[in-house]
Design an enzyme around this catalytic site. Structure first.
Site, PDB file in Angstrom:
ATOM      1  N   CYS A   1      13.291 -38.515   7.570  1.00  0.00           N
ATOM      2  CA  CYS A   1      14.397 -38.769   6.655  1.00  0.00           C
ATOM      3  C   CYS A   1      14.610 -40.280   6.585  1.00  0.00           C
ATOM      4  O   CYS A   1      14.752 -40.933   7.629  1.00  0.00           O
ATOM      5  CB  CYS A   1      15.663 -38.077   7.143  1.00  0.00           C
ATOM      6  SG  CYS A   1      17.125 -38.515   6.184  1.00  0.00           S
TER       7      CYS A   1
ATOM      8  N   ASP B   1      11.856 -34.365   9.016  1.00  0.00           N
ATOM      9  CA  ASP B   1      12.000 -33.339   7.987  1.00  0.00           C
ATOM     10  C   ASP B   1      10.734 -32.493   8.032  1.00  0.00           C
ATOM     11  O   ASP B   1       9.625 -33.029   8.117  1.00  0.00           O
ATOM     12  CB  ASP B   1      12.138 -33.958   6.594  1.00  0.00           C
ATOM     13  CG  ASP B   1      13.535 -34.474   6.308  1.00  0.00           C
ATOM     14  OD1 ASP B   1      14.497 -33.926   6.879  1.00  0.00           O
ATOM     15  OD2 ASP B   1      13.660 -35.416   5.506  1.00  0.00           O
TER      16      ASP B   1
END
Length: 129
Positions: free
Chosen positions: A34, A41
């Protein structure tokens, strides 16, 4: 061939360039960072394409996907970068990248990006009774 993450995508000649056929690949262990928090992520990437003269080699695709593990970017940017790089390497008749990101803050995100070679259209769908 290397076993380290790499942005290099290898290709090989399409064994049946005279025919339209679809390759579907599911990559369930995609990871990036992220850009706001630096937290990982996770996503499943679906790659669907109709090759023209070149096909992507699978091990190089795996190492390419690994190369995003330490890269921070928004979901939309990552998905389009993957599509752009794969189109550049293979010059397909058609390609679609679907990135299904796992829940973050109670929100699932799916990004779909497509490329169609100018002048190419799929054959009409055949319905059998």
């Amino acid at each position: 061939m290397s076993t380290q993450p790499s942005k290099d995508l290898e290709t090989f000649p399409n064994p049946r360039p005279e025919r339209d056929f679809v390759l579907h690949m599911r990559i369930p262990e995609f990871t990036c960072l992220c850009p706001k928090t630096g937290q990982p992520d996770f996503a499943t990437i679906h790659l669907d394409y109709v090759p023209d003269e070149r096909c992507v080699e699978l091990k190089s695709l795996k190492l390419y996907m690994w190369s995003f593990r330490d890269q921070g970017a928004f979901h939309e940017a990552i998905t389009n970068e993957i599509l752009d790089d794969l189109v550049r390497a293979t010059e397909p008749r058609y390609m679609k990248v679907t990135a299904e990101f796992y829940v973050r803050g109670g929100i699932y995100t799916t990004v779909v990006a497509e490329h169609r070679k100018p002048g190419w259209a799929p054959a009409p769908k055949v319905e059998l009774a």
